[in-house]
Scaffold this active site. Structure first.
Site, PDB file in Angstrom:
ATOM      1  CB  SER A  23      -5.038   6.250  50.134  1.00 13.20           C
ATOM      2  OG  SER A  23      -6.162   6.483  50.936  1.00 13.20           O
ATOM      3  CB  SER A 170      -4.751   8.214  62.482  1.00 17.36           C
ATOM      4  OG  SER A 170      -4.513   8.356  61.101  1.00 17.36           O
ATOM      5  CG  ASP A 314     -12.104   6.356  55.050  1.00 21.39           C
ATOM      6  OD1 ASP A 314     -12.320   6.707  56.220  1.00 21.39           O
ATOM      7  OD2 ASP A 314     -11.169   6.806  54.367  1.00 21.39           O
ATOM      8  NE  ARG A 387     -14.049   8.442  52.584  1.00 20.05           N
ATOM      9  CZ  ARG A 387     -13.748   8.287  51.313  1.00 20.05           C
ATOM     10  NH1 ARG A 387     -14.706   8.101  50.419  1.00 20.05           N
ATOM     11  NH2 ARG A 387     -12.501   8.319  50.891  1.00 20.05           N
TER      12      ARG A 387
END
Length: 426
Positions: A23, A170, A314, A387
């Site tokens: 990020s 989002s 996440d 992930r």
């Protein structure tokens, strides 16, 4: 298809220096490209998503030097929006952190652009961002399906003014608009419709914008005021923090089967909300120690929890597999946006947990997991989602082996994840 079988791990102990945050890396690269001056970024993440951003910036005329190990990058800032003479097609793989911010940034300059990616990217919504950009004067066309990439963008500048963005799917849509707004023709006021998900990711954006000399007024995450006429100024040096989402796997491993695990590169003053994963682990019973630039997790008996994870979706995935080691029923709530990530993570997680023998309820925006007394050795499908692969590696902390299909999908954020896990395993 390639697969990797992890044998049962008896003990996890040691220290991991985290790769740079995805990020932070892609936000900082974009702002360094738009800024006046030269920026040296250190601890940059070397992964697919970052490579897509770097390739795009190169096509847009940005000059940079990348070190041999790809973790240091010196970017010559343009000091203005991107402008190109020829039609430019940018291929961004499945990198949401490149697609969304570039879609906004390319509206600012001059030129015609196409933004596209792999098949999954064409299933990830971008309509809320496009609606907001169009309301500020952007010229954007959907090339295939309404509300989804690929996009055609004609750069004509952004007008600013009052804009509404739906924040419920989002936070990257808001991040993208925020980073473009200082270069709009007039002041921008952004109003948030619905509940803003993943607020800590907005904090990352505002923090990095401030490091590049741009100020935004944040009114309780409901209204953001961005004065026009600001210029991104290089801070000279920019250190990319370790990736807090990536830390979650090692911290969970320490809690489940430590010894202790120390992750370095993030600490109590991190700008990433995903460090709050450690608080969730602590709520489950783990022992957590915080330092300036490290977090330590030590083994304790874990207990099931019931928690809202909207702020750290996440890292919440790691709680889902840690729940296999916590007797009782764990509830992970308010994570609808799992459905629009690299895969539909709610469905994928429920499917794979059931294979292992867990009792699972999959709701529209929640998942409950009741841990089984004995895990089964199964092959875990990873859905081309980094992930999923990393979360389910934790199954090997039981007395059961686990097979991970397509383990190389971790290259999106953490190419050498399995090597690092092995180094801690006894």
């Amino acid at each position: 298809m390639e697969s990797l079988t992890l044998q049962p791990i008896n003990l996890i102990n040691g220290e991991v220096n985290l790769p740079g945050s995805k990020s932070v890396s892609n936000r900082a690269l974009l702002l360094a490209a738009l800024a006046q001056g030269t920026t040296r970024l250190t601890n940059l993440l070397d992964s697919d998503d970052i490579r897509h951003m770097l390739n795009a910036l190169q096509q847009l005329g940005v000059q940079y030097q990348l070190s041999a190990d790809k973790t240091e990058c010196t970017v010559e800032g343009l000091g203005q929006p991107f402008s190109v003479k020829d039609f430019t097609c940018l291929y961004l793989g499945n990198a949401g952190t490149a697609m969304r911010p570039l879609a906004a940034a390319l509206c600012l300059g001059q030129g015609e652009f196409e933004l596209t990616g792999e098949p999954r990217m064409k299933e990830r919504p971008i309509g809320h961002l496009v609606d907001a950009l169009r309301s500020a004067g952007a010229d954007i066309t959907y090339l295939e399906n309404e509300h989804y990439p690929p996009l055609k963008i004609k750069g004509t500048g952004l007008d600013g003014g009052e804009v509404s963005i739906d924040g419920s799917i989002s936070s990257q849509f808001l991040t993208a608009f925020l980073m473009a707004a200082p270069l709009a023709k007039s002041d921008t006021t952004i109003l948030i419709k619905g509940d803003l998900v993943s607020k800590p990711y907005i904090d990352i954006t505002l923090n990095i914008m401030a490091q590049f000399g741009v100020q935004v007024e944040n009114q309780n995450y409901q209204k953001f005021i961005v004065p026009a006429g600001q210029v991104y100024q290089s801070p000279g040096e920019f250190l990319v923090e370790g990736d807090a989402s990536s830390a979650s796997y090692f911290l969970a491993a320490g809690a489940i089967k430590g010894g202790e695990v120390k992750v370095t590169g993030i600490g109590k003053n991190s700008i990433q909300g995903d460090i709050q994963f450690a608080d969730a682990l602590e709520a489950m019973g783990a022992e957590i120690e915080w330092g300036e630039d490290y977090i330590i997790a030590r083994h304790r008996q874990l207990n099931a929890i019931d928690m809202d994870f909207n702020h750290i979706p996440d890292a919440a995935m790691t709680i889902a597999t840690a729940a296999l080691f916590a007797p009782g029923t764990t509830s992970i709530r308010n994570v609808y946006n799992w459905r629009v990530k690299e895969t539909d993570r709610l469905h994928a997680m429920a499917t794979e947990l059931r294979k292992l023998g867990a009792e699972v309820e999959e709701g529209d925006d929640y998942i409950t997991i009741t841990s089984p007394t004995q895990l089964k050795h199964v092959a875990i499908d990873t859905y081309d989602d980094h992930r999923m692969a990393m979360c389910f590696s934790l199954v090997a902390l039981s007395d059961t082996a686990v097979t991970i299909n397509d383990p190389k999908c971790t290259s999106k954020t953490f190419p050498d994840y399995f090597t690092k896990l092995e180094q801690l395993s006894r």
